[in-house]
Scaffold this motif. Structure first.
Motif, PDB file in Angstrom:
ATOM      1  N   UNK A 267      -0.694 -23.514  11.020  1.00 17.87           N
ATOM      2  CA  UNK A 267      -1.510 -24.672  11.327  1.00 17.87           C
ATOM      3  C   UNK A 267      -2.955 -24.237  11.135  1.00 17.87           C
ATOM      4  N   UNK A 268      -3.889 -25.169  10.923  1.00 19.55           N
ATOM      5  CA  UNK A 268      -5.236 -24.744  10.586  1.00 19.55           C
ATOM      6  C   UNK A 268      -5.905 -23.991  11.732  1.00 19.55           C
ATOM      7  N   UNK A 269      -5.668 -24.418  12.973  1.00 20.17           N
ATOM      8  CA  UNK A 269      -6.296 -23.703  14.097  1.00 20.17           C
ATOM      9  C   UNK A 269      -5.706 -22.313  14.255  1.00 20.17           C
ATOM     10  N   UNK A 270      -4.414 -22.181  13.914  1.00 16.04           N
ATOM     11  CA  UNK A 270      -3.787 -20.860  13.981  1.00 16.04           C
ATOM     12  C   UNK A 270      -4.386 -19.934  12.940  1.00 16.04           C
ATOM     13  N   UNK A 271      -4.664 -20.525  11.783  1.00 14.60           N
ATOM     14  CA  UNK A 271      -5.277 -19.738  10.705  1.00 14.60           C
ATOM     15  C   UNK A 271      -6.632 -19.176  11.151  1.00 14.60           C
ATOM     16  N   UNK A 272      -7.444 -20.053  11.733  1.00 14.37           N
ATOM     17  CA  UNK A 272      -8.776 -19.639  12.165  1.00 14.37           C
ATOM     18  C   UNK A 272      -8.680 -18.637  13.315  1.00 14.37           C
ATOM     19  N   UNK A 273      -7.727 -18.921  14.223  1.00 12.29           N
ATOM     20  CA  UNK A 273      -7.519 -18.015  15.358  1.00 12.29           C
ATOM     21  C   UNK A 273      -7.186 -16.626  14.858  1.00 12.29           C
ATOM     22  N   UNK A 274      -6.260 -16.574  13.921  1.00 15.85           N
ATOM     23  CA  UNK A 274      -5.820 -15.280  13.396  1.00 15.85           C
ATOM     24  C   UNK A 274      -6.976 -14.577  12.684  1.00 15.85           C
TER      25      UNK A 274
ATOM     26  N   UNK B 168      10.111 -18.194  19.193  1.00 14.52           N
ATOM     27  CA  UNK B 168       8.920 -18.511  19.976  1.00 14.52           C
ATOM     28  C   UNK B 168       7.666 -17.965  19.347  1.00 14.52           C
ATOM     29  N   UNK B 169       7.765 -17.596  18.147  1.00 11.01           N
ATOM     30  CA  UNK B 169       6.631 -16.972  17.471  1.00 11.01           C
ATOM     31  C   UNK B 169       5.358 -17.797  17.544  1.00 11.01           C
ATOM     32  N   UNK B 170       5.492 -19.096  17.504  1.00 12.06           N
ATOM     33  CA  UNK B 170       4.298 -19.929  17.437  1.00 12.06           C
ATOM     34  C   UNK B 170       3.720 -20.231  18.812  1.00 12.06           C
ATOM     35  N   UNK B 171       4.414 -19.805  19.851  1.00 10.31           N
ATOM     36  CA  UNK B 171       3.979 -20.200  21.194  1.00 10.31           C
ATOM     37  C   UNK B 171       3.048 -19.185  21.833  1.00 10.31           C
ATOM     38  N   UNK B 172       2.556 -18.265  21.072  1.00 11.09           N
ATOM     39  CA  UNK B 172       1.806 -17.175  21.689  1.00 11.09           C
ATOM     40  C   UNK B 172       0.584 -17.708  22.425  1.00 11.09           C
ATOM     41  N   UNK B 173       0.033 -18.818  22.005  1.00  9.12           N
ATOM     42  CA  UNK B 173      -1.165 -19.363  22.639  1.00  9.12           C
ATOM     43  C   UNK B 173      -0.943 -19.692  24.098  1.00  9.12           C
TER      44      UNK B 173
ATOM     45  N   UNK C 231       1.871 -17.679   3.804  1.00 15.59           N
ATOM     46  CA  UNK C 231       1.726 -18.767   4.785  1.00 15.59           C
ATOM     47  C   UNK C 231       0.305 -19.300   4.932  1.00 15.59           C
ATOM     48  N   UNK C 232      -0.543 -19.047   3.967  1.00 14.02           N
ATOM     49  CA  UNK C 232      -1.927 -19.509   4.096  1.00 14.02           C
ATOM     50  C   UNK C 232      -2.292 -20.508   3.007  1.00 14.02           C
TER      51      UNK C 232
END
Lengths: 377, 600, 194
Positions: free
Chosen positions: A346-353, C11-16, A252-253
């Motif tokens: 999503x790109x922000x999710x990538x950086x967050x992770x 809801x996996x993506x809603x963790x934020x 997923x990256x």
């Protein structure tokens, strides 16, 4: 014959062997990837390009097709197995297009730089035991190309150069989508090399060496041969695994080449054999990372009851090599499996992770490891 | 013809209204003597009509133009717009529910015996009956009885008659009587059994017979040349000029799929009124004739056009010694002008097709005896010296001197230009010869044989340029189809040659050449602007004013029968051959000649 | 936990935004925020799909309509399926087409090309025209059936025959003869309309 001559010849043979096998895993992997993805989607995938090129009747003029029994036409040897060959032939005959706005030097350099360091880094991977006595002649062969003590560090230093190829290709194309892909790739590589390195540090601390062969011996000789770091350092293994996906630009990256957003990412403007080289580099990087993962966390070439870590026989060395191959094939297939299971971040999710989850986790893991080792000592 | 021909480019110049009346509440200016239909058309108010045609007398028999109007007698009775003179303050209702009902009724009557064979009818798509049926007709028919059957036959070499489709509007009868003056047609029988036919033993073979297919508002009279070849809605018209003779009839070259399907006349009151001759209709077949030079040749071998052109350019670049040029009356003004520049001080000879059939209609339309579409243009550009025998003698003299390096032959004449055998023999004395030829025939075979380069010449349907007709009118000819495979038009080729000869820096379009031409020859072409020529052309300096046919003797031929004036009302079936034969001219046709009705 | 587990993948993506939601709601637990249960469920799902039977039909050697009910047949053929065209003949064996070109005009894909000609004299007075050239480009055709609707003579019909792939594009351009001979099952001569 003096030992260094034998070692020199052996190194040349080993280099040929490693490159040969790695290059042959690539088409196999492409085939497997297409087959597995098809099976996961309820299809059967490539099945037309066989050793007899599909229905034999299509080799005949239309008027003679009915003369051949239909049952014969169903004869297929591993359906679709020659599909990667067909793809390669197609790519070889495609027109090489160089964009008018391209920076020619960087444009031609890109695919090379993406491929060469990855192939070079394979030299540090131990693909078999380090104690094979060459046909009882007393020359001990270490089954890796570069028996350097820097091992893991050297490997990392060289393989990290691969991102320069992507950056060069993206910038040199003189087009916006490749540039965005290249920038994304650079940022992603930097971000995920940090947790990857930290996870690795914990592993190095556990083993107490950076020599790749030492990793395998440590794992093969503790806990009854099952002292694999995946059990000793599960969190580090998980972090390494996730970072590995990111380093390989795999789903997923796969943001550097996210098709719905960037057409093709950094290789949008590439065609023909230059594109093929990018493609090859990407799959070689997968093989490299999986080899590294196997070496560091899955006990490398070792397997209890199958491979004797200190054995000197040729059979033992062969078994170790096959075990290693089997292990990396499993990890490669796991990568494919994950690719067709998870959607893109999503790109922000990538950086967050990367920065907010994996770096702190890896740091904490390193600190805990250090404390435990200190107390144990 | 299209129904709104009268609203087209033939509108009256200098129209001054005498008074106004109104149609559907819209004020319309009119002149004394105007009919409702005519005044309405002039103001852009369309009233349906079949039998009325601006070029023919008023018959008033189709009744589709029925309208309600005030100031008529008896009050409240519908009148036919085509034959009712307007008076000041008249109020006409042509678009109300009452008139709609009238037209519905007329349409129903007209369709009673009309077959529903639009799918196989060549008129479909440009059929007035079809159009008004959409606009004013009923959806279904109430007629349950058997439809009458009328014959289907060839009336003449060009015209086929399909009786069932005829609505007996008599446009064709009046055309043959009043325009062609030959009167072959008449209405036979009565009532629902009446149809159009020729007199016994007579064929509809006058030189303008194709026009009856154009003016027929339905599919009863068809042009056999284009019959069953395509459907009209596929055709794309190109407003061009007929190259069949020096009259220069304005035509629409109608094409589909880059092939000419037919040529139809286009109204131009200064040249051909609404008509054209049968020979002109068939000129497009010259472009597909077997004699057509379809491919370029170098030394007799067929080669791609570009290679042949390259060779021709080399020949022009390397030419030493004098140049001799041979051209024809089929070249456009632009081609002639560039050709003249190319030949420079060398001799130019122009050949002309021999005189042919001539014909003058009663309304001033004439087929010129001169079969060259641009003899007048050649005269104006090349001068009298190049024309005819004088030019040929000069060319022969130059060639026989033996100092001619290059001969350029531009033969765009269908059937080959009639150069004298002496000239053709002398051509061999030129060191090299470039030939542009439309056809290869025995007439010009000697010119093509032994030529270094032969290039296909463009037909008039493939050309862009201007012609000058016999009356001195400069008219545009436009390309309707591309030249044969890979070829370029003659003007392009000549311009390329002129550039290769270092006469000019670049290749010009027809407009560019015409601009230079008008500047170079002010006495012949002064004051003319290519883009202002428009669809109808402009007279060149010194042009004649009237139609070609005006001022010529009236074509009253012995034995012409009176078809119309002895019309259907006075004749019983089977008695047509007993009719008295006498010459007849319609009174409206005589207006321009200072004669009155009854003089003849 | 089990309840949360069920909804984890939704809801996996809603963790934020998890912190703003109720305690214990899907996507707010630690397990959900590590993604691990959701990823495991995904892996399980793809593995299950991997082992299921496949829907692929080996077209053109076989068709979805070829199969019996036992096999993985996808459907039965609708008798009104619009497949390849035919040109219909009348009782006397003449093609019914009168080359009116209405199908050509109606065709939204511009796949029909017709050149009319006069019918042979021995066809009798009821036939004036026939097509000299009738070409239908099956690759261009979108099988909408407008030609069939536009035809005033019931001369062109779409039959349920599915087209066979060919090795060249030219083979997919059917000429008049091929259209007349195509799918004889649908070539039933029709009685002329009243």
């Amino acid at each position: 014959m003096s030992d260094w001559v034998v070692q020199a010849i052996a190194t040349a043979v080993k280099a040929g062997l490693v490159i040969g096998i790695a290059m042959n895993i690539v088409p196999l992997l492409i085939y497997l990837e297409r087959k597995i993805s098809a099976y996961m989607q309820g299809r059967i995938g490539p099945n037309r390009v066989n050793l007899v090129l599909g229905d034999v009747r299509y080799l005949l003029p239309p008027s003679m097709r009915d003369a051949v029994p239909a049952s014969l036409s169903r004869f297929k040897l591993i359906p679709g197995s020659l599909q990667p060959l067909a793809d390669a032939v197609k790519l070889a005959f495609k027109e090489e297009i160089v964009p008018a706005s391209a920076d020619k030097v960087l444009y031609y350099l890109g695919p090379l730089v993406a491929f060469v360091p990855v192939a070079t880094a394979l030299a540090f991977i131990p693909f078999g035991t380090g104690t094979w006595d060459l046909f009882g002649t007393g020359h001990v062969i270490d089954l890796r190309i570069a028996s350097a003590d820097v091992g893991v560090l050297g490997l990392f230093a060289i393989s990290s150069l691969g991102v320069y190829g992507i950056a060069a290709g993206g910038w040199g194309s003189g087009s916006k989508f490749p540039l965005m892909g290249a920038v994304r790739a650079s940022a992603q590589m930097i971000s995920y090399e940090v947790p990857m390195g930290l996870a690795l540090l914990a592993a190095i601390a556990t083993v107490g060496s950076v020599d790749t062969q030492a990793f395998v011996y440590e794992q093969a000789t503790t806990w009854g041969g099952m002292g694999w770091l995946v059990f000793k350092q599960p969190l580090a293994a998980l972090i390494f695994l996730v970072a590995m996906f990111a380093e390989n630009n795999r789903l997923p990256f796969d943001l550097p080449e996210a098709e719905p957003e960037l057409v093709g990412g950094y290789h949008t403007e590439y065609s023909g054999l230059k594109f093929a080289l990018f493609f090859l580099g990407e799959y070689m990087a997968m093989i490299l990372m999986c080899s590294l993962f196997v070496t560091i966390f899955l006990g490398g070439w070792s397997l209890p009851f199958v491979v004797d870590p200190s054995g000197t026989s040729g059979l033992n060395a062969l078994a170790s090599g096959l075990v290693f191959l089997a292990k990396i094939m499993l990890v490669l297939n796991f990568q494919v499996w994950i690719r067709w299971t998870l959607p893109r971040f999503r790109y922000d999710q990538l950086m967050h992770l990367g920065w907010k989850v994996m770096v702190p986790l890896a740091l904490a893991n390193l600190v805990v490891t250090a404390i435990v080792l200190h107390l144990a000592a | 013809m299209t129904a709104d021909a009268a609203a087209g480019p033939g509108g009256e110049p200098g129209f001054t209204p005498d008074f106004t009346f109104s149609i559907d509440g819209v004020t319309v200016p009119a002149k004394k003597g105007d009919t409702i239909l005519k005044a309405g058309l002039r103001a852009g108010k369309f009233i349906p009509h079949y039998c009325w045609h601006p070029g023919l007398s008023i018959a008033g028999n189709c009744r589709i133009c029925l309208v309600h109007a005030t100031k008529t007698m008896p009050p409240g009775k519908p009148v036919i717009a085509c034959a009712t003179e307007v008076v000041e303050g008249m109020e006409v209702e042509s678009d109300g529910p009452r008139t709609k009902e009238l037209r519905e009724g007329v349409m129903e009557f007209l369709l009673i015996n009309h077959p529903l064979d639009c799918p196989v009818c060549d008129q479909a798509g440009e059929c007035d009956l079809q159009q008004y049926s959409f606009d004013h007709g009923r959806e279904t028919s109430r007629f349950e009885e058997e439809k009458t059957q009328r014959p289907r036959k060839d009336l003449g070499p060009l015209i086929r008659f399909v009786g069932n489709r005829c609505i007996v509007c008599t446009r064709c009868v009046r055309f043959c009587e009043e325009v062609a003056g030959t009167g072959e047609l008449s209405v036979v029988n009565r009532g629902d059994a009446s149809w159009i036919d020729t007199f016994p033993g007579v064929e509809l073979d006058n030189p303008m017979s194709g026009c009856v297919a154009d003016i027929c508002p339905v599919g009863a009279l068809l042009d056999k040349d284009s019959m069953h070849s395509t459907r009209v809605w596929l055709l794309r018209g190109t407003k061009s000029v007929c190259a069949g003779c020096a009259t220069g009839c304005n035509v629409n070259v109608e094409t589909f799929d880059e092939k000419v399907k037919r040529i139809t006349p286009r109204e131009n009151q200064a040249v051909n009124r609404w008509w054209m001759c049968d020979a002109g209709r068939l000129t497009w077949r010259e472009a597909t004739a077997p004699a057509r030079v379809g491919a370029a040749r170098i030394a007799g071998q067929e080669v791609p056009f570009a290679r042949a052109l390259e060779r021709a350019l080399e020949l022009v670049r390397d030419a030493s010694g004098g140049v001799v040029g041979l051209t024809t009356g089929f070249a456009s003004n632009e081609e002639l002008f560039t050709f003249q520049g190319l030949v420079g001080r060398g001799a130019i000879a122009a050949a002309f097709a021999p005189d042919g059939a001539t014909f003058t209609s009663r309304d001033g339309f004439a087929i010129a005896a001169d079969k060259n579409p641009n003899r007048e243009g050649a005269r104006r550009i090349l001068g009298e010296g190049a024309l005819g025998a004088a030019g040929q003698d000069a060319a022969i003299a130059a060639l026989e001197e033996g100092k001619v390096g290059l001969a350029i032959v531009h033969d765009a004449a269908p059937g080959g230009a009639p150069w004298s055998p002496r000239l053709l023999a002398a051509l061999g004395k030129a060191k090299a010869r470039i030939v542009l030829a439309l056809h290869e025939t025995p007439a010009n075979a000697d010119a093509l044989r032994g030529a270094a380069v032969v290039l296909p010449a463009a037909h008039a349907t493939e050309k862009d340029g201007t012609f000058v007709n016999a009356m001195g009118r400069v008219q545009r000819v436009r390309p309707a189809v591309p030249p044969p495979a890979g070829a370029r038009s003659d003007l392009d080729v000549l311009e390329e040659l002129a550039r290769a000869a270092a006469l000019q820096p670049r290749v010009l379009s027809a407009a560019g050449v015409f601009r230079r031409l008008a500047q170079a020859l002010p006495a012949q072409f002064g004051g003319l602007d290519y883009n202002a020529l428009g669809e109808l052309g402009r007279p060149a300096p010194g042009a004649g004013e009237a139609l070609l046919g005006r001022g010529r003797p009236l074509p009253i031929v012995d034995g012409v029968r009176s078809g119309y004036e002895a019309g259907p009302v006075s004749r019983a079936p089977g008695r047509a051959d007993d009719e008295q034969v006498r010459p007849s001219v319609h009174h409206e046709s005589l207006v321009g000649y200072g004669t009155r009705r009854g003089d003849l | 936990m089990g309840n949360v587990h069920d909804h984890a993948h939704d809801h996996g993506h809603d963790h934020g935004h998890g912190a703003e939601e109720e305690e214990g709601a899907p996507g707010t637990t630690l397990a959900d925020r590590t993604y691990i249960p959701a990823v495991m469920r995904g892996i399980k799902l793809t593995l299950a799909r991997f082992l299921q039977p496949k829907a692929t039909v080996q077209y053109p050697e076989e068709s979805v309509y070829d199969r019996g009910s036992d096999d993985r047949a996808i459907g039965t053929q609708n008798p009104r399926l619009r497949g390849e065209h035919i040109l219909v003949k009348d009782e006397q064996g003449r093609e019914k087409c009168v080359a009116c070109l209405l199908c050509m005009a109606a065709c939204p894909a511009l796949c029909i090309y017709i050149e009319p000609e006069a019918a042979p004299a021995d066809w009798g007075p009821d036939r004036e025209r026939r097509p000299k050239v009738f070409e239908l480009d099956m690759l261009r055709c979108i099988y909408c059936g407008y030609c069939e609707e536009a035809c005033p003579c019931d001369a062109i019909r779409l039959t349920p025959k599915l087209y066979q792939p060919t090795t060249s594009r030219l083979e997919r351009v059917y000429d008049k003869q091929r259209l007349l001979e195509n799918n004889q099952d649908a070539q039933v001569p029709q009685r002329p309309r009243k």
